[in-house]
Design an enzyme around this catalytic site. Structure first.
Site, short mmCIF file in Angstrom:
data_model
loop_
_atom_site.label_atom_id
_atom_site.label_comp_id
_atom_site.label_asym_id
_atom_site.label_seq_id
_atom_site.Cartn_x
_atom_site.Cartn_y
_atom_site.Cartn_z
N GLY A 18 -17.03 13.39 12.40
CA GLY A 18 -17.78 12.32 11.75
C GLY A 18 -18.34 11.30 12.71
O GLY A 18 -18.07 11.32 13.93
N ASP A 87 -8.60 22.30 5.79
CA ASP A 87 -8.86 21.93 4.40
C ASP A 87 -7.73 20.99 3.99
O ASP A 87 -6.56 21.40 3.96
CB ASP A 87 -8.88 23.18 3.52
CG ASP A 87 -9.12 22.86 2.05
OD1 ASP A 87 -9.12 21.67 1.68
OD2 ASP A 87 -9.30 23.81 1.27
N ASP A 179 -8.86 -3.18 10.50
CA ASP A 179 -10.02 -4.03 10.22
C ASP A 179 -10.60 -4.32 11.59
O ASP A 179 -10.04 -5.14 12.33
CB ASP A 179 -9.62 -5.31 9.50
CG ASP A 179 -10.82 -6.16 9.10
OD1 ASP A 179 -11.82 -6.13 9.84
OD2 ASP A 179 -10.76 -6.86 8.08
N HIS A 180 -11.70 -3.64 11.96
CA HIS A 180 -12.15 -3.72 13.35
C HIS A 180 -12.55 -5.13 13.76
O HIS A 180 -12.58 -5.45 14.94
CB HIS A 180 -13.28 -2.72 13.62
CG HIS A 180 -14.57 -3.05 12.96
ND1 HIS A 180 -14.90 -2.61 11.70
CD2 HIS A 180 -15.64 -3.79 13.39
CE1 HIS A 180 -16.09 -3.06 11.39
NE2 HIS A 180 -16.57 -3.77 12.39
N LYS A 184 -11.92 -7.76 17.56
CA LYS A 184 -12.95 -8.46 18.33
C LYS A 184 -12.34 -9.62 19.11
O LYS A 184 -11.51 -10.37 18.61
CB LYS A 184 -14.07 -8.94 17.40
CG LYS A 184 -14.88 -7.79 16.79
CD LYS A 184 -16.01 -8.31 15.94
CE LYS A 184 -16.79 -7.16 15.31
NZ LYS A 184 -17.49 -6.33 16.30
N HIS A 242 -13.19 -8.17 6.00
CA HIS A 242 -13.54 -8.89 7.22
C HIS A 242 -13.56 -10.41 7.02
O HIS A 242 -12.95 -11.16 7.79
CB HIS A 242 -14.92 -8.44 7.72
CG HIS A 242 -15.03 -6.98 7.96
ND1 HIS A 242 -14.00 -6.21 8.48
CD2 HIS A 242 -16.06 -6.10 7.76
CE1 HIS A 242 -14.39 -4.95 8.58
NE2 HIS A 242 -15.63 -4.86 8.15
#
Length: 498
Positions: A18, A87, A179-180, A184, A242
């Site tokens: 992905g 699968d 939670d990116h 930060k 966020h």
């Protein structure tokens, strides 16, 4: 750091073909590898697509070259990657995965440490967790950790069901909800700014702060994510996670110690203090928007309703602005304004803390503007801090002018600043869950947001679309603040004189 002190792990990435894996995960693991922060490691890419190991490793090298901009030691790095066509509903497939994991654990001497990273559609999270348990992939002599991407549910009820499924296989301290934004650099700096500066912490309360504004705007539209966005909208996609996380960091009390449990506990207390909304109050505190066609840099951009896989009569919001009130001793009466939207004027995530005016300002003159003091935390695309003050103009007359004191980490040490995913992956290997979201935070955020979602889903917004692409959002967002005598601060970048 000696080899003995470096974390080791088998990292199993579900959804390895992905976009997230390609753009973020493979480059982040590569940077950790290049910086020699990891000990022994191996990565198993898991996805439905049939690929040979050579094809998968070629994909990994292409990802690193494209998104990390490097090729040094790339063959050695890619040799640690293996592929399993899988699968998620097939028990036999998990048995083969377990055999592969056991073989790689022995080959690389990984001590049984396993990280399962779910970088795929959230409807499979529960199934995967249950199957990992049922097929004994979680039976290991080392640690086992489950890293999950958002969205964690689509409401409190769905999040509760998902959490119950996952908890059958993993304990809360083994679940790492990413939670990116929490990875930060400048988001993590919120705590440092607050709790290590005598200049700010004594003033961080309702006595000295007028309001706090949190803005996260994007210039892009929904692009190819129309199908997902139709079921999400800006409220679920951005506010529930966020923005609520940033508000919690801004509002929390100082923790007793800088430890995971203590910091999380204070964030939960802050979220518990949020003033709950009744259904008939939603319109007083929150407004929504949806972008229309607009011209940006000579290019005509389509309206949201004309995007791919979007309902031509969609009621989905692409913009949210709201006022949060935190009913505790520190913050009583101070509005926290939040705002997020797509197809906005600028890409920017920032926090503006506006301090109150002093009771009698000797330098105030009628018909002249004396700017308030502002602390601006720039999160992206630039990273840094700006303090807005008033100072005397040069010359004989005593006149004031606004000045800014600024620090930009983008200019000073950007080359050494780890990307959000790089830091969070490393934290998951080290077992540091501080910058991941606890279930209590998820639950409280959903409970607050669910009331707004229910009202909006059951009320057709007749004004949509109500802001052109490339603008600052709908007029109703400005009116929300004007009712309190405030306005949005449009501080998108460092000023030239900073």
């Amino acid at each position: 750091m000696t080899t003995a002190n470096k974390p080791t792990a088998l990292i199993v990435i579900f959804g390895a073909t992905g976009d997230l894996a390609k753009r973020k995960l493979f480059p982040s693991i590569y940077r950790l590898f290049q910086k020699e922060k990891m000990g022994n490691f191996a990565v198993v890419g898991v996805a439905r697509r049939p690929l040979t190991e050579e094809e998968f490793q070629a994909n990994v090298k292409d990802s690193v070259t494209t998104f990390a901009g490097a090729t040094e030691n790339i063959d050695e790095f890619a040799s640690h990657f293996y592929y399993h066509s899988h699968d998620v509903t097939n028990e036999a497939s998990y048995i083969k995965l377990r055999e592969m994991a056991e073989s790689l654990d022995e080959q690389y001497e990984l001590s049984g440490n396993r990280i399962f990273y779910l970088a795929m559609a959230p409807e499979f999270f529960g199934t995967i967790a249950e199957q990992l348990k049922a097929q004994n992939l979680t039976e290991t002599k080392g640690y086992k950790r489950l890293v999950i991407e958002k969205p964690f549910g689509t409401s409190f009820d769905s999040a509760q069901i998902l959490n119950d499924k996952i908890r059958t296989a993993f304990s809360e301290d083994e679940i790492y909800r990413i939670d990116h934004y929490l990875g930060k650099e400048m988001v993590q700096n919120i705590e440092v700014i607050r709790f290590s500066n005598a200049l700010f912490e004594p003033l961080w309360n309702s006595r000295y702060i007028s309001n706090i504004q949190v803005t996260s705007s994007e210039v892009l539209g929904v692009e190819e994510r129309g199908r997902y966005y139709e079921t999400s909208g800006a409220l679920r996609d951005m506010v529930q996670n966020h923005l609520m996380q940033m508000v919690a960091l801004l509002a929390m009390e100082p923790p007793i110690r800088l430890e995971t449990e203590e910091i999380r506990s204070e964030k939960v207390r802050a979220l518990r203090s949020l003033r709950p909304l009744k259904k008939d109050e939603v319109g007083q505190y929150f407004v929504r928007g949806q972008y229309d066609e607009g011209v940006v840099d000579g290019e005509t951009l389509p309206a949201y309703r004309n995007e791919h896989m979007v309902d031509p009569n969609s009621n989905t919001e692409t913009f949210v602005a709201g006022k949060l009130m935190i009913d505790n001793f520190r913050w009583a009466g101070v509005p926290f304004y939040i705002r997020t939207g797509k197809r906005m004027e600028a890409k920017s995530t920032r926090i503006v803390v506006q301090f109150k005016d002093i009771p009698m300002n000797l330098y105030y003159k009628p018909n002249e503007t004396l700017n308030p003091n502002l602390l601006v935390i720039h999160i992206q695309p630039e990273e840094g801090i700006t303090l807005h003050l008033n100072a005397k103009k040069s010359g004989k007359n005593i006149e004031t002018q606004p000045v800014q004191l600024a620090y930009s980490s983008s200019k000073v040490d950007r080359i050494n600043t780890p990307e959000a995913y790089e830091k969070l992956l490393f934290d998951s290997m080290r077992g540091d869950a501080t910058n991941f979201t606890h279930w209590d935070e998820v639950a409280l955020s959903w409970k607050f947001v669910d009331t707004i979602s229910e009202v909006w889903e059951n009320t057709k917004e007749t004004s949509f679309p109500n802001y052109p692409a490339g603008s600052t959002g709908p007029k109703s967002a400005d009116q929300l603040l004007e009712e309190d005598g405030n306005f949005w601060w449009h501080i998108d970048k460092f000023e030239p004189n900073c």
